[in-house]
Motif scaffolding. Structure first.
Motif, PDB file in Angstrom:
ATOM      1  N   VAL A   1       0.703  -1.009   0.469  1.00 55.22           N
ATOM      2  CA  VAL A   1      -0.386  -0.055  -0.266  1.00 55.22           C
ATOM      3  C   VAL A   1       0.927   1.212   0.110  1.00 55.22           C
ATOM      4  O   VAL A   1       0.395   1.890  -1.069  1.00 55.22           O
ATOM      5  N   LEU A   2       2.330   1.239   0.728  1.00 54.57           N
ATOM      6  CA  LEU A   2       2.772   2.899   0.599  1.00 54.57           C
ATOM      7  C   LEU A   2       3.536   3.131  -0.589  1.00 54.57           C
ATOM      8  O   LEU A   2       3.737   3.616  -0.986  1.00 54.57           O
ATOM      9  N   VAL A   3       3.808   1.882  -1.052  1.00 61.04           N
ATOM     10  CA  VAL A   3       4.802   2.162  -2.698  1.00 61.04           C
ATOM     11  C   VAL A   3       3.344   2.572  -3.001  1.00 61.04           C
ATOM     12  O   VAL A   3       4.127   3.372  -4.542  1.00 61.04           O
ATOM     13  N   LYS A   4       2.180   1.927  -3.404  1.00 63.21           N
ATOM     14  CA  LYS A   4       1.758   2.695  -3.893  1.00 63.21           C
ATOM     15  C   LYS A   4       0.671   3.778  -3.839  1.00 63.21           C
ATOM     16  O   LYS A   4       1.108   4.175  -5.197  1.00 63.21           O
ATOM     17  N   LEU A   5       0.814   4.172  -2.620  1.00 58.30           N
ATOM     18  CA  LEU A   5       0.638   5.855  -2.535  1.00 58.30           C
ATOM     19  C   LEU A   5       1.542   7.303  -2.629  1.00 58.30           C
ATOM     20  O   LEU A   5       1.493   7.625  -3.552  1.00 58.30           O
ATOM     21  N   LYS A   6       3.013   6.505  -2.435  1.00 56.28           N
ATOM     22  CA  LYS A   6       3.923   7.083  -3.126  1.00 56.28           C
ATOM     23  C   LYS A   6       4.230   7.398  -4.609  1.00 56.28           C
ATOM     24  O   LYS A   6       4.030   8.245  -5.429  1.00 56.28           O
ATOM     25  N   ILE A   7       3.620   5.761  -5.687  1.00 54.26           N
ATOM     26  CA  ILE A   7       3.815   6.459  -6.859  1.00 54.26           C
ATOM     27  C   ILE A   7       2.475   7.213  -7.887  1.00 54.26           C
ATOM     28  O   ILE A   7       2.490   7.960  -8.581  1.00 54.26           O
ATOM     29  N   ARG A   8       0.957   6.933  -6.566  1.00 57.14           N
ATOM     30  CA  ARG A   8      -0.145   7.894  -7.177  1.00 57.14           C
ATOM     31  C   ARG A   8       0.340   8.928  -6.905  1.00 57.14           C
ATOM     32  O   ARG A   8       0.318   9.834  -8.553  1.00 57.14           O
ATOM     33  N   GLN A   9       1.407   9.062  -5.803  1.00 61.38           N
ATOM     34  CA  GLN A   9       1.329  10.946  -5.894  1.00 61.38           C
ATOM     35  C   GLN A   9       2.434  11.757  -6.815  1.00 61.38           C
ATOM     36  O   GLN A   9       2.542  12.437  -7.051  1.00 61.38           O
ATOM     37  N   PHE A  10       3.567  10.190  -6.900  1.00 56.93           N
ATOM     38  CA  PHE A  10       3.887  11.283  -7.993  1.00 56.93           C
ATOM     39  C   PHE A  10       3.688  11.237  -9.517  1.00 56.93           C
ATOM     40  O   PHE A  10       3.852  12.611 -10.148  1.00 56.93           O
ATOM     41  N   LEU A  11       2.715  10.711 -10.070  1.00 50.40           N
ATOM     42  CA  LEU A  11       2.214  10.551 -10.825  1.00 50.40           C
ATOM     43  C   LEU A  11       0.741  11.860 -11.191  1.00 50.40           C
ATOM     44  O   LEU A  11       0.838  12.733 -12.043  1.00 50.40           O
ATOM     45  N   LYS A  12       0.548  11.929 -10.328  1.00 49.35           N
ATOM     46  CA  LYS A  12      -0.176  13.570  -9.857  1.00 49.35           C
ATOM     47  C   LYS A  12       0.815  14.632 -10.300  1.00 49.35           C
ATOM     48  O   LYS A  12       0.342  15.488 -10.467  1.00 49.35           O
ATOM     49  N   GLU A  13       2.006  14.075  -9.735  1.00 53.14           N
ATOM     50  CA  GLU A  13       1.890  15.601  -9.178  1.00 53.14           C
ATOM     51  C   GLU A  13       2.850  15.604 -11.070  1.00 53.14           C
ATOM     52  O   GLU A  13       3.505  16.413 -11.338  1.00 53.14           O
ATOM     53  N   ILE A  14       3.419  14.635 -11.721  1.00 52.85           N
ATOM     54  CA  ILE A  14       4.313  15.071 -13.124  1.00 52.85           C
ATOM     55  C   ILE A  14       2.937  15.316 -14.008  1.00 52.85           C
ATOM     56  O   ILE A  14       3.305  16.096 -14.596  1.00 52.85           O
ATOM     57  N   ASN A  15       1.312  14.725 -13.693  1.00 48.93           N
ATOM     58  CA  ASN A  15       0.855  15.628 -14.849  1.00 48.93           C
ATOM     59  C   ASN A  15       0.468  17.553 -14.024  1.00 48.93           C
ATOM     60  O   ASN A  15      -0.022  17.742 -15.306  1.00 48.93           O
TER      61      ASN A  15
END
Length: 335
Positions: free
Chosen positions: A190-204
């Motif tokens: 779960v923690l890794v998924k949250l990091k990846i999701r947040q990062f994708l939102k940021e680059i978008n």
């Protein structure tokens, strides 16, 4: 041009071997084989605007990965037209690959036996990224994905979560305007998924990066995408807002009751029978869940009926999950 992806009547067929039954059939197969043409993607059309984050979903075998491979130039379509970033992925291959990033959850673009940073350097050369561009962009990517301590480790020594974060960073070395993600969070905690999701939102938000996301984890879709394209047997059965899909199909709500004391279950069911409530009772956990139409009046009447007769400890109201909605669509058919 406002569209990052334009697909028109896209089709991909495969020739599949069909064996005959029985010993005589097997003998005949030695000399002549039967083949049948199987359409993996069946005349689909859709567009993705620049800066959009779109979820591309479907069951196994629906044609999702085949579509991604055609959009990235790995497979050549049987028929139809594809334009990605204003180019034909198959005819302008070298120029085209510099404008996309791809992450396949079950395949690696990193070299297995060398340090992650060496893989990054090789990819930097492949994409002809200058030292200045690399330092400016990748320092932020490395810091945000928290992969700094992993750079000097061989890829084979990384955990799955560590490797996937490095894979994502590798896909962004040349800061592409379009990112294809095929099951990027498969098997991750779960923690890794949250990091990846947040990062994708940021680059978008920061770079207006267009993202096409294919996943079986619908929580990824809910967290990132406002729009979904749903595929079934190679055909698009829904293309629109995720919220609209929920409104159209999320026609039920669950009301969970916890009681202060033992209750008469038959009386509970009788009290609410005119509301067409379907009860799911877990005696071990003392949970009583009623599924009813997502109608405020009905829900109010249900709660009023139960509260008037029994002592309540807690009440929870939950909407139908996206996962449940998608399962219902595939089981019942889209209408």
């Amino acid at each position: 041009m406002n569209n990052a992806i334009v697909v028109e009547n896209l089709r991909k067929e495969f020739k599949a071997y069909s064996s005959r039954s029985g010993l005589a059939g097997a003998f005949r197969d030695l000399f002549t084989r039967n083949y049948k043409i199987v359409p993996a993607v069946n005349d689909i059309s859709f567009t993705v605007k620049k800066g959009e984050m779109v979820g591309y979903i479907g069951e196994n075998g629906a044609g999702k990965s085949t579509t991604i491979k055609m959009l990235t130039g790995i497979l050549t379509p049987t028929s139809g037209a594809v334009e990605v970033n204003g180019m034909n992925p198959h005819k302008e291959r070298e120029k085209f690959v510099n404008t996309i990033g791809v992450v396949f959850g079950q395949r690696s673009q990193l070299w297995w036996d060398i340090a992650v940073q060496e893989s990054f350097r090789l990819l930097k050369k492949v994409y002809k990224v200058s030292d200045e561009q690399y330092d400016e962009h990748m320092s932020h990517v490395i810091e945000t994905l928290e992969i700094g301590p992993l750079l000097d480790k061989p890829v084979r020594k990384l955990s799955l979560g560590q490797r996937m974060r490095c894979e994502l960073a590798a896909a962004l070395i040349h800061n592409p305007p379009l990112l294809f993600l095929d099951e990027p969070t498969i098997g991750l905690d779960v923690l890794v998924k949250l990091k990846i999701r947040q990062f994708l939102k940021e680059i978008n938000e920061k770079f207006n990066t267009t993202i096409l996301l294919t996943t079986h984890d619908l929580s990824d879709i809910e967290a990132l995408c406002d729009r979904v394209v749903m595929l079934d047997e190679g055909q698009i059965i829904y293309d629109g807002a995720l919220n609209q899909l929920k409104q159209s199909w999320g026609d039920k709500k669950e009301v969970e009751f916890q009681f202060l004391e033992q209750i008469d279950e038959e009386e509970l069911v009788f009290l609410t029978q005119n509301l067409e409530a379907v009860w799911d009772i877990d005696r071990r956990l003392h949970k009583y869940i009623a599924t009813v139409d997502a109608n405020d009046q009905k829900i109010s009447e249900l709660i009023a009926s139960v509260v008037s007769r029994f002592k309540i400890k807690d009440i929870k109201i939950q909407e139908t999950s996206t996962e449940e909605i998608i399962r219902n669509i595939y089981e019942k058919g889209f209408v």
